[in-house]
Design an enzyme around this catalytic site. Structure first.
Site, short mmCIF file in Angstrom:
data_model
loop_
_atom_site.label_atom_id
_atom_site.label_comp_id
_atom_site.label_asym_id
_atom_site.label_seq_id
_atom_site.Cartn_x
_atom_site.Cartn_y
_atom_site.Cartn_z
N ASN A 28 -24.15 59.13 -17.62
CA ASN A 28 -23.28 59.96 -16.79
C ASN A 28 -23.15 61.40 -17.24
O ASN A 28 -22.40 62.17 -16.64
CB ASN A 28 -21.90 59.31 -16.70
CG ASN A 28 -21.98 57.91 -16.11
OD1 ASN A 28 -22.69 57.70 -15.15
ND2 ASN A 28 -21.27 56.98 -16.72
N THR A 29 -23.82 61.77 -18.32
CA THR A 29 -23.93 63.16 -18.74
C THR A 29 -25.38 63.55 -18.61
O THR A 29 -26.25 62.95 -19.25
CB THR A 29 -23.43 63.34 -20.19
OG1 THR A 29 -22.04 63.01 -20.26
CG2 THR A 29 -23.61 64.78 -20.64
N LYS A 41 -25.71 53.58 -30.32
CA LYS A 41 -25.63 52.81 -29.07
C LYS A 41 -26.76 53.23 -28.15
O LYS A 41 -26.93 54.41 -27.84
CB LYS A 41 -24.28 53.02 -28.39
CG LYS A 41 -24.04 52.06 -27.22
CD LYS A 41 -22.59 52.10 -26.77
CE LYS A 41 -22.28 50.99 -25.77
NZ LYS A 41 -20.84 50.96 -25.41
N ASN A 43 -19.40 53.01 -13.27
CA ASN A 43 -18.61 54.19 -13.60
C ASN A 43 -19.52 55.40 -13.77
O ASN A 43 -20.67 55.29 -14.19
CB ASN A 43 -17.76 53.95 -14.85
CG ASN A 43 -18.48 54.35 -16.13
OD1 ASN A 43 -18.52 55.52 -16.50
ND2 ASN A 43 -19.06 53.36 -16.82
N SER A 53 -25.18 57.03 -22.59
CA SER A 53 -24.44 57.09 -21.33
C SER A 53 -25.31 57.75 -20.27
O SER A 53 -25.90 58.80 -20.51
CB SER A 53 -23.15 57.90 -21.50
OG SER A 53 -22.57 58.15 -20.24
N PHE A 86 -17.72 61.20 -19.79
CA PHE A 86 -17.05 61.52 -21.06
C PHE A 86 -15.73 62.27 -20.82
O PHE A 86 -15.45 63.28 -21.49
CB PHE A 86 -17.96 62.34 -21.97
CG PHE A 86 -19.02 61.55 -22.69
CD1 PHE A 86 -19.04 60.18 -22.68
CD2 PHE A 86 -20.04 62.22 -23.37
CE1 PHE A 86 -20.03 59.47 -23.35
CE2 PHE A 86 -21.05 61.52 -24.03
CZ PHE A 86 -21.04 60.14 -24.02
N ASN A 134 -25.69 49.88 -23.77
CA ASN A 134 -24.78 50.57 -22.87
C ASN A 134 -25.00 50.08 -21.44
O ASN A 134 -25.68 49.09 -21.21
CB ASN A 134 -25.01 52.09 -22.98
CG ASN A 134 -23.76 52.91 -22.72
OD1 ASN A 134 -22.95 52.58 -21.85
ND2 ASN A 134 -23.60 53.99 -23.47
#
Length: 352
Positions: free
Chosen positions: A174-175, A210, A110, A172, A114, A239
């Site tokens: 993805n940011t 996390k 993915n 994460s 966010f 994560n």
């Protein structure tokens, strides 16, 4: 998994992954999913950072991003639920497509970024939460924020009255540049702000951290040092990963975080290393690649006081929650443990 759930899962797999995800949330809200109620026993009942859990099997963040299905999820067999990530302002996330099934690998990639409805909408839903469940919120930062570190504290300040725990998510992939906040100095400063906010809430909400599975040994040692110094209550390991080692799916080259079966060994090794460094002073939650009771048990024996999963439901359905908890109970009985807490870390050396 019963026949109805098998048919439902088959139907979801005919949809694109993000549409299927949305449909699964709607099915929960309509009462079309298995909700066996709490799964518990004297062996499974445990405590995590002072929170009493009916069982140590939790739902990881990312499934119910906007806290839409709290009531049905609280009856799905999980011992605790984590929703979010929530950011101060709503944001759409990254362009679609941004979720990919890697069926051959029992995995997913993915790059949501966010996407969520923001802390005000999510906080309002949390204010109506079931009170007989353990519910936490994953805290995030807006992509275009001028002060990402402050965003985590802002979300906690707004939603903290309705939470059993809050998770600082700096892992994460993805940011852009979010993982830079895992560095020792930046992370210490960020957590100090979150802890200060928690201390001003009027009630003690445990704060979890996390982390990513892609840390080297020095990075893991830094995380352990910060965990001990900052006053956080638990570390969630881990994560999603940026690694693509050994994947077979045609989607293996997609950008984003990889979750599911391929993550199990790497995330468990990070968990065991942290367990050794923290030596019981800060509890751990094991996440990454769990799809069976045996894998949940392996995480616990590697050092986790509790575990979480999410991607495995793509392939095994929501009933996995109860199946894993029930299977874990049998494994504990088989090995002569009166309670799951007695098993924590008993095979940590196997992963070091």
């Amino acid at each position: 998994m019963n026949l109805v759930e098998k048919l439902g899962l088959s139907a979801l797999h005919r949809l694109d992954p993000e549409t299927a995800h949305g449909a699964s949330i709607k099915a929960l809200k309509l009462g079309l999913t298995p909700t066996p109620g709490p799964v518990t026993s004297s062996r499974l009942q445990t405590s995590l950072a002072g929170i009493s859990l009916p069982n140590p099997v939790g739902l990881a963040a990312g499934f119910d991003k906007n806290a839409e299905a709290l009531a049905p999820l609280s009856k799905a067999g999980f011992g605790f639920i984590e929703v979010g990530a929530a950011t101060p302002r709503p944001q759409p996330g990254n362009p679609k497509p941004r979720l990919f099934r890697l069926t051959e690998d029992r995995a997913a990639i993915n790059r949501f970024g966010f996407n969520n409805e923001g802390m005000e909408v999510i906080g309002a839903r949390l204010s109506q939460r079931p009170r007989d469940a353990v519910i936490g919120l994953n805290l995030g930062a807006n992509k275009d924020s001028e002060d990402r570190a402050a965003d985590f504290a802002r979300v906690l300040a707004h939603c903290g009255a309705h939470l059993d725990f809050a998770t600082v998510n700096v892992s994460s992939p993805n940011t852009e540049k979010l993982r830079d906040l895992q560095g020792r100095e930046a992370l210490s400063a960020l957590l100090a702000g979150v802890i200060d906010t928690r201390n001003g809430l009027g009630r003690r909400v445990p704060v979890f951290l996390k982390i990513a599975p892609d840390l080297d040994r020095a990075g893991i040692e830094d995380i352990a040092a910060v965990a001990l110094d900052s006053g956080i209550d638990a570390v969630i390991a881990t994560n999603t990963t940026l690694s693509r080692d050994g994947l077979r799916s045609p989607h293996r080259a997609e950008a984003g975080g990889l979750s599911g079966a391929p993550l199990f060994e790497a995330s468990t090794r990070v968990l065991a290393q942290l367990s050794e460094l923290l030596d019981g002073k800060v509890p751990l939650v094991g996440v990454g690649g769990i799809s069976t009771a045996e894998q949940a048990y392996a995480k616990i024996c590697a050092g986790a006081s509790a575990v979480q999963f999410y991607t495995a439901m793509v392939y095994g359905g929501l009933s996995l929650a109860g199946e894993i908890a029930t299977g874990l109970d049998r494994l504990l009985e088989r090995d002569g443990f009166d309670n799951v807490a007695q098993a924590v870390g008993t095979k940590r050396k196997d992963w070091l």
